[in-house]
Design a protein around this motif. Structure first.
Motif, PDB file in Angstrom:
ATOM      1  N   GLN A 265     -11.081   5.640  -1.802  1.00 54.30           N
ATOM      2  CA  GLN A 265     -11.693   5.566  -3.147  1.00 54.30           C
ATOM      3  C   GLN A 265     -10.775   4.901  -4.171  1.00 54.30           C
ATOM      4  O   GLN A 265     -11.206   4.602  -5.285  1.00 54.30           O
ATOM      5  CB  GLN A 265     -12.041   6.980  -3.638  1.00 54.30           C
ATOM      6  CG  GLN A 265     -13.181   7.644  -2.886  1.00 54.30           C
ATOM      7  CD  GLN A 265     -13.311   9.138  -3.202  1.00 54.30           C
ATOM      8  OE1 GLN A 265     -12.757   9.623  -4.195  1.00 54.30           O
ATOM      9  NE2 GLN A 265     -14.020   9.863  -2.366  1.00 54.30           N
ATOM     10  N   ILE A 266      -9.506   4.683  -3.816  1.00 53.89           N
ATOM     11  CA  ILE A 266      -8.573   4.079  -4.781  1.00 53.89           C
ATOM     12  C   ILE A 266      -8.914   2.597  -4.924  1.00 53.89           C
ATOM     13  O   ILE A 266      -8.913   1.855  -3.935  1.00 53.89           O
ATOM     14  CB  ILE A 266      -7.103   4.254  -4.332  1.00 53.89           C
ATOM     15  CG1 ILE A 266      -6.755   5.743  -4.191  1.00 53.89           C
ATOM     16  CG2 ILE A 266      -6.157   3.594  -5.336  1.00 53.89           C
ATOM     17  CD1 ILE A 266      -5.380   5.997  -3.571  1.00 53.89           C
ATOM     18  N   PRO A 267      -9.204   2.139  -6.142  1.00 60.65           N
ATOM     19  CA  PRO A 267      -9.583   0.730  -6.309  1.00 60.65           C
ATOM     20  C   PRO A 267      -8.393  -0.213  -6.157  1.00 60.65           C
ATOM     21  O   PRO A 267      -7.254   0.148  -6.458  1.00 60.65           O
ATOM     22  CB  PRO A 267     -10.132   0.688  -7.741  1.00 60.65           C
ATOM     23  CG  PRO A 267      -9.483   1.832  -8.445  1.00 60.65           C
ATOM     24  CD  PRO A 267      -9.226   2.892  -7.403  1.00 60.65           C
ATOM     25  N   ASP A 268      -8.681  -1.399  -5.668  1.00 60.67           N
ATOM     26  CA  ASP A 268      -7.712  -2.512  -5.666  1.00 60.67           C
ATOM     27  C   ASP A 268      -6.448  -2.291  -4.846  1.00 60.67           C
ATOM     28  O   ASP A 268      -5.391  -2.836  -5.172  1.00 60.67           O
ATOM     29  CB  ASP A 268      -7.285  -2.879  -7.107  1.00 60.67           C
ATOM     30  CG  ASP A 268      -8.472  -3.223  -7.986  1.00 60.67           C
ATOM     31  OD1 ASP A 268      -9.420  -3.838  -7.467  1.00 60.67           O
ATOM     32  OD2 ASP A 268      -8.471  -2.852  -9.177  1.00 60.67           O
ATOM     33  N   ILE A 269      -6.507  -1.459  -3.781  1.00 62.21           N
ATOM     34  CA  ILE A 269      -5.351  -1.406  -2.874  1.00 62.21           C
ATOM     35  C   ILE A 269      -5.759  -1.998  -1.525  1.00 62.21           C
ATOM     36  O   ILE A 269      -6.942  -2.040  -1.174  1.00 62.21           O
ATOM     37  CB  ILE A 269      -4.784   0.024  -2.685  1.00 62.21           C
ATOM     38  CG1 ILE A 269      -5.807   0.964  -2.015  1.00 62.21           C
ATOM     39  CG2 ILE A 269      -4.269   0.592  -3.983  1.00 62.21           C
ATOM     40  CD1 ILE A 269      -5.210   2.268  -1.499  1.00 62.21           C
TER      41      ILE A 269
ATOM     42  N   ALA B  16      -2.392  -1.980  -8.622  1.00 59.99           N
ATOM     43  CA  ALA B  16      -3.343  -2.964  -8.095  1.00 59.99           C
ATOM     44  C   ALA B  16      -2.672  -3.871  -7.068  1.00 59.99           C
ATOM     45  O   ALA B  16      -1.544  -4.320  -7.259  1.00 59.99           O
ATOM     46  CB  ALA B  16      -3.909  -3.798  -9.239  1.00 59.99           C
ATOM     47  N   GLY B  17      -3.368  -4.095  -5.950  1.00 60.19           N
ATOM     48  CA  GLY B  17      -2.859  -4.979  -4.908  1.00 60.19           C
ATOM     49  C   GLY B  17      -1.885  -4.330  -3.942  1.00 60.19           C
ATOM     50  O   GLY B  17      -1.443  -4.956  -2.975  1.00 60.19           O
ATOM     51  N   GLN B  18      -1.553  -3.062  -4.195  1.00 63.58           N
ATOM     52  CA  GLN B  18      -0.583  -2.363  -3.353  1.00 63.58           C
ATOM     53  C   GLN B  18      -1.089  -2.213  -1.913  1.00 63.58           C
ATOM     54  O   GLN B  18      -2.269  -1.972  -1.679  1.00 63.58           O
ATOM     55  CB  GLN B  18      -0.358  -0.976  -3.961  1.00 63.58           C
ATOM     56  CG  GLN B  18       0.782  -0.198  -3.362  1.00 63.58           C
ATOM     57  CD  GLN B  18       1.059   1.032  -4.214  1.00 63.58           C
ATOM     58  OE1 GLN B  18       0.871   0.998  -5.432  1.00 63.58           O
ATOM     59  NE2 GLN B  18       1.490   2.112  -3.605  1.00 63.58           N
ATOM     60  N   GLN B  19      -0.168  -2.341  -0.960  1.00 67.64           N
ATOM     61  CA  GLN B  19      -0.504  -2.148   0.454  1.00 67.64           C
ATOM     62  C   GLN B  19      -0.107  -0.731   0.858  1.00 67.64           C
ATOM     63  O   GLN B  19       1.021  -0.301   0.603  1.00 67.64           O
ATOM     64  CB  GLN B  19       0.233  -3.192   1.307  1.00 67.64           C
ATOM     65  CG  GLN B  19      -0.168  -4.617   0.918  1.00 67.64           C
ATOM     66  CD  GLN B  19       0.459  -5.688   1.801  1.00 67.64           C
ATOM     67  OE1 GLN B  19      -0.227  -6.587   2.251  1.00 67.64           O
ATOM     68  NE2 GLN B  19       1.746  -5.604   2.039  1.00 67.64           N
TER      69      GLN B  19
END
Length: 251
Positions: free
Chosen positions: A51-55, A31-34
């Motif tokens: 589609q990957i959540p929270d990046i 989560a939060g990854q750039q």
């Protein structure tokens, strides 16, 4: 919306959905990854990355036609595209970011050198390369594929040769085989004397790869030290650790 293939940009578009999912699956995400995608083209792996959540996702693409195509096809990509060559671009994020891509084969080696420039901020790279380039990056010493790129990348990254991709997975099929590798930055990379010295050393060693090292390296070391048995070896026989150790003995 249609798009055209541009040979000048080395474009071959991936059409095998299983391979697309495998490439994206090879990137560890949290989560939060750039995440930066290099060369999204027609969006083969982009659609899965979106589609990957929270990046925090961005993609960099040189071809204006592909930019228009991506924006028209994937509304979620709006505001996340950088219209520039990766080789000329500024860092797309502050802080750490991972890189993924079906890299344009004609600039894939230059992309790797750019990753080295940014290594303090790039912990993971997952990329598809021409098979020969992937083998060069992943190759260990004592192997004919081992060279400058192998030493530089393996000094700072663990390299995994993940899988090969058949040419029929692309449109149009390239005349070369392809392979996917993953690079994970080493937590404790070996300490080179200086990056400039290390670069000079490795380039000089492989400039005459068939000769004993005493020949191409004689201008970099004291005459007395050149009697060390290591200088009777050829460049491809030296491990990354050997090159690092030599960097500390240079004049």
């Amino acid at each position: 919306m249609k798009y055209t293939l541009k040979k000048s940009l080395g474009q071959h578009f991936l059409k095998d959905e299983h391979i697309c999912r495998e490439i994206v699956g090879a990137l560890p995400v949290s989560a939060g990854q750039q995440v930066l995608e290099v060369g999204p083209g027609a969006g083969a792996i982009t659609k899965y990355l979106l589609q990957i959540p929270d990046i925090q996702f961005k993609a960099i693409e040189l071809d204006a036609e592909k930019i228009a195509y991506l924006e028209g096809t994937f509304p979620a990509i709006k505001g996340k595209l950088i219209h520039e060559s990766f080789l000329d671009a500024a860092k797309p994020f502050a802080g750490q970011f991972d890189i993924i891509g079906n890299f344009p084969y004609n600039i894939s080696t230059q992309i790797m050198f750019r990753v080295l420039d940014w290594k303090e901020q790039v912990p993971v790279v997952v990329g598809m390369f021409q098979k020969e380039v992937a083998q060069r990056i992943a190759s260990g010493h004592g192997n004919k594929d081992y060279g400058i790129l192998s030493v530089f990348m393996q000094t700072y990254y663990k390299v995994e040769y993940l899988f090969e991709v058949h040419e029929n997975s692309f449109n149009p099929p390239p005349k070369v085989k392809s392979a996917v590798i993953r690079l994970t930055r080493l937590e404790h990379p070996p300490e080179v004397a200086s990056e400039r010295k290390f670069y000079v050393l490795v380039k000089a060693a492989f400039s005459q790869r068939r000769k004993q090292l005493r020949n191409p390296l004689k201008h970099l070391f004291d005459k007395a030290y050149l009697q060390d048995p290591i200088f009777t070896k050829r460049a491809e026989q030296l491990s990354v650790a050997d090159f690092v150790a030599l960097s500390h003995k240079m004049i």
